[in-house]
Scaffold this motif. Structure first.
Motif, PDB file in Angstrom:
ATOM      1  N   ASN A 236      75.170  70.193  64.572  1.00  0.00           N
ATOM      2  CA  ASN A 236      75.831  71.188  63.722  1.00  0.00           C
ATOM      3  C   ASN A 236      77.341  70.992  63.712  1.00  0.00           C
ATOM      4  OD1 ASN A 236      73.371  72.393  63.143  1.00  0.00           O
ATOM      5  ND2 ASN A 236      73.538  73.900  64.789  1.00  0.00           N
ATOM      6  N   THR A 239      78.082  68.028  61.485  1.00  0.00           N
ATOM      7  CA  THR A 239      77.933  68.414  60.078  1.00  0.00           C
ATOM      8  C   THR A 239      79.143  69.204  59.602  1.00  0.00           C
ATOM      9  OG1 THR A 239      75.523  68.455  60.254  1.00  0.00           O
ATOM     10  CG2 THR A 239      76.500  69.692  58.442  1.00  0.00           C
ATOM     11  N   ASP A 240      79.612  70.133  60.443  1.00  0.00           N
ATOM     12  CA  ASP A 240      80.774  70.946  60.081  1.00  0.00           C
ATOM     13  C   ASP A 240      82.031  70.096  59.916  1.00  0.00           C
ATOM     14  OD1 ASP A 240      79.194  73.185  60.173  1.00  0.00           O
ATOM     15  OD2 ASP A 240      79.863  73.836  62.154  1.00  0.00           O
ATOM     16  N   THR A 243      81.941  68.095  56.770  1.00  0.00           N
ATOM     17  CA  THR A 243      82.232  68.940  55.607  1.00  0.00           C
ATOM     18  C   THR A 243      83.723  69.210  55.483  1.00  0.00           C
ATOM     19  OG1 THR A 243      80.061  70.013  55.800  1.00  0.00           O
ATOM     20  CG2 THR A 243      81.746  71.176  54.533  1.00  0.00           C
ATOM     21  N   LYS A 244      84.352  69.464  56.627  1.00  0.00           N
ATOM     22  CA  LYS A 244      85.784  69.750  56.627  1.00  0.00           C
ATOM     23  C   LYS A 244      86.603  68.531  56.224  1.00  0.00           C
ATOM     24  CE  LYS A 244      89.477  71.590  59.565  1.00  0.00           C
ATOM     25  NZ  LYS A 244      89.819  72.137  60.908  1.00  0.00           N
ATOM     26  N   PRO A 246      85.823  65.423  54.131  1.00  0.00           N
ATOM     27  CA  PRO A 246      84.886  64.675  53.278  1.00  0.00           C
ATOM     28  C   PRO A 246      85.246  63.198  53.188  1.00  0.00           C
ATOM     29  CG  PRO A 246      86.400  65.985  51.964  1.00  0.00           C
ATOM     30  CD  PRO A 246      86.637  66.377  53.383  1.00  0.00           C
ATOM     31  N   ALA A 272      73.995  63.200  56.265  1.00  0.00           N
ATOM     32  CA  ALA A 272      75.032  63.474  55.269  1.00  0.00           C
ATOM     33  C   ALA A 272      75.253  62.292  54.327  1.00  0.00           C
ATOM     34  CB  ALA A 272      76.339  63.831  55.969  1.00  0.00           C
ATOM     35  N   ARG A 274      76.800  59.532  55.014  1.00  0.00           N
ATOM     36  CA  ARG A 274      78.161  59.013  55.184  1.00  0.00           C
ATOM     37  C   ARG A 274      78.130  57.657  55.886  1.00  0.00           C
ATOM     38  NH1 ARG A 274      81.987  63.403  55.241  1.00  0.00           N
ATOM     39  NH2 ARG A 274      83.584  61.898  55.884  1.00  0.00           N
TER      40      ARG A 274
END
Length: 361
Positions: A236, A239-240, A243-244, A246, A272, A274
């Motif tokens: 988690n 993932t956060d 997102t913060k 990109p 994700a 990435r």
């Protein structure tokens, strides 16, 4: 006695690292400066140089009773070591009993006391902070039973401890991170995921942070892991942070202080979609090595050489049982090679070059 010394929450994730993340046991030239050779859990396997073992080294153990105890013997790294020691006990004809205390320090101490009172020849403590087993160590010392450890640190009554030099392991990771970010360009930063109650994880992270500070690499996030749900917590958190920051942003690398957490970060990066962020962690677990082989998000890992560790622990105990004095310097270090895409073998878990003595006394 404080509650910390009586029990611990369930932290199986940390002990997949022996180091013991601890925890809880390849054929190429290692970029860490030593040779790496391929091996599974074959007890006959030995490091490619520096440390070799013969039947004579184990001879004093014949007929002995040895107990192995730790707060978690199920973690992949520690479990590998227990299996290696079990294989060696069969080959060299001594009895080996293993007890995992399920993160209960009171049970760890009680197990050591019972073994000491029942005349065991020696005790091995696996990946458990030495400061938390003072009662067991005192009981063993009173009974004249030698105790050796791996990934425990040192304490009065512990004859020796075998492990990797975590500052060196952390510097190897930090150097890889800095060089890879330099090649990529763009002034990328890093995220750190750690766990401060364990000394080996603090040391690893400190080394990576020191290099980041020296080179001016931004630390974009420092996250303290939730010990009771570490894998989803790291997933988690990753993932956060993705997102913060990109794709095309400032994030370049994530350092996680142990491999099970490292693979949780790998999984989040893959989910994700990435390919612009890489992970570096420490322990040498199969999943992380496979990600390196597949050119996945795992950029590098440092392998804790449990073949060498297991052999050194037992041969040091054999010396003591045979009448020798314990090592003057109780902390013994075994090489832990950095494994990257440049030197990862096709299969197997790497080994290092064996004992790396510093000051022996």
């Amino acid at each position: 006695m404080s509650p910390l010394r009586r029990s611990l929450p369930r932290r199986a994730f940390l002990y997949g690292s022996a180091g013991a993340g601890a925890g809880l046991a390849l054929a190429a030239c290692s970029v860490s400066g030593g040779a790496a050779t391929a091996s599974g859990t074959d007890a006959a396997a030995v490091p490619s140089s520096g440390t070799t073992f013969s039947d004579a080294d184990f001879a004093p153990l014949k007929g002995a009773r040895i107990g192995v105890v730790g707060i978690n013997l199920q973690g992949p790294t520690v479990a590998r070591s227990v299996q290696i020691m079990t294989d060696l006990s069969t080959k060299h004809e001594f009895d080996l009993q293993a007890v995992s205390s399920d993160f209960d320090l009171a049970r760890t101490n009680d197990t050591m006391r019972v073994w000491a009172e029942n005349g065991f020849s020696a005790i091995v403590v696996a990946n458990t902070e030495a400061a938390n087993i003072s009662e067991g160590l005192a009981a063993a010392q009173k009974a004249g039973v030698p105790v050796g450890g791996f990934y425990c640190g040192t304490a009065p009554g512990l004859a020796f401890d075998v492990g990797a030099n975590e500052f060196i392991s952390g510097m190897r990771c930090g150097t890889y991170i800095q060089q890879r970010l330099a090649v990529a360009g763009g002034d990328k930063g890093i995220a750190l995921v750690g766990y401060t109650p364990l000394a080996n994880l603090r040391e690893r992270e400190l080394a990576v942070r020191t290099l980041a500070d020296y080179y001016g690499t931004p630390i974009l996030l420092r996250h303290e892991t939730n010990a009771d749900s570490s894998v989803p917590d790291v997933q988690n958190t990753t993932t956060d942070v993705l997102t913060k920051f990109p794709r095309g942003g400032q994030l370049g690398a994530i350092f996680v202080a142990w491999d099970q957490g490292g693979y949780a970060a790998v999984s989040a990066i893959e989910a994700a979609g990435r390919d612009d962020v890489f992970v570096v962690s420490i322990d040498g677990e199969q999943a992380n090595l496979d990600s390196i082989r597949q050119r996945g998000p795992q950029g590098a890992t440092v392998v804790n050489d449990m073949v060498a560790v297991s052999n050194v622990v037992l041969t040091e105990l054999a010396k003591i049982i045979g009448g020798a004095a314990p090592p003057k310097n109780a902390q013994l270090y075994v090489d832990a090679p950095l494994i990257t895409a440049a030197n990862v073998p096709a299969s197997g878990v790497p080994q290092g070059t064996g004992l790396t003595p510093f000051y022996t006394g």
